[in-house]
Design an enzyme around this catalytic site. Sequence first.
Site, mmCIF file in Angstrom:
data_model
loop_
_atom_site.group_PDB
_atom_site.id
_atom_site.type_symbol
_atom_site.label_atom_id
_atom_site.label_comp_id
_atom_site.label_asym_id
_atom_site.label_seq_id
_atom_site.Cartn_x
_atom_site.Cartn_y
_atom_site.Cartn_z
ATOM 1 N N CYS A 1 54.331 -59.230 -22.072
ATOM 2 C CA CYS A 1 55.190 -60.115 -21.277
ATOM 3 C C CYS A 1 56.613 -59.563 -21.190
ATOM 4 C CB CYS A 1 55.166 -61.531 -21.836
ATOM 5 S SG CYS A 1 55.592 -61.677 -23.591
ATOM 6 N N TYR A 2 57.251 -59.302 -22.317
ATOM 7 C CA TYR A 2 58.615 -58.772 -22.278
ATOM 8 C C TYR A 2 58.693 -57.416 -21.564
ATOM 9 C CZ TYR A 2 59.802 -62.270 -25.906
ATOM 10 O OH TYR A 2 60.005 -63.413 -26.616
#
Length: 311
Positions: free
Chosen positions: A117-118
């Site tokens: 995600c990041y």
Amino acid sequence: MTSPLVFIDGDQGTTGLQIHARLQARRDLRLLTLPAAERKDPRRRAQAINTCDIAILCLPDEAAREAVAAIANPAVRVIDASSAHRTQPDWVYGFAELNPRQAERIAGARRVSNPGCYPTGAIALLHPLLQAGLLPHDIRLCIHAVSGYSGRGRSGVEEHEGKDAGQACAFQVYGLGLAHKHTPEIRLHAGLSRRPLFVPAYGSFRQGIVLTIPLDREQPGATLDGAQLHAALTHYYAAADSVHVIAQNEARAMTRLDPQALNGSNDLQLGVFINEEHGQFLLSAVFDNLGKGASGAAVQNLDLMLTQWKN
């Protein structure tokens, strides 16, 4: 022709549940999931993964490696949503907008590693600017990111929504050992030669991410120009359906970034905020950690792979 069989291994976690919800009403594929009594049975899981056309792994890293090792059927294709294979050279990185040919590579791949995600936000910002020569590959960077508590998986959801929810921390910075597992992924796929400093955090909201990267005009190795940074990102993603760059007049009028603004979507919003007086810039990415940051990206990759299956 029989529709493809898709096996979701780990469909009870936050990512797996979202993928299942996105796919369950579709008529162009068949879903295979295991009943609760069989989910931890190695024999039954191996049988399921070797029966399917495409497996989506929503598992802890070690379990994902075990699942891949259990594949004996060479026709089985895999999307791994764990971080187990994201820096492996024989796996195709599942960020379709990474470059003009990445979607084609994903479509034809046997093994696809879904991005973290990041890293999705960090790579989306940095890769085009490094490719354009606007940032040096050895730039010293600090990346800050705040995710909803679902980013912790079921434990995060339980802490904030379970019987002791009133005691949950409103905001917490973590990864204080500066060895977060997403850092090598960001470095590799952004194209950095120097390890970035990555500072992640969780907030007391369920899902959504805001990620920011501060820059200074007199960055060592580069003389940065905010308009050029914005123009490079706008040009790079001009044809992308899911990635949108905030127009400069809109960015100048903004006073805050809402990490939940794109929840429920597969969109990724990028921004460049400029302070000309002080020569400082802020790169930003806002997206749903369970959308473009996880399940949305997995379904996007699945759809690309299905174009090859149909042909």
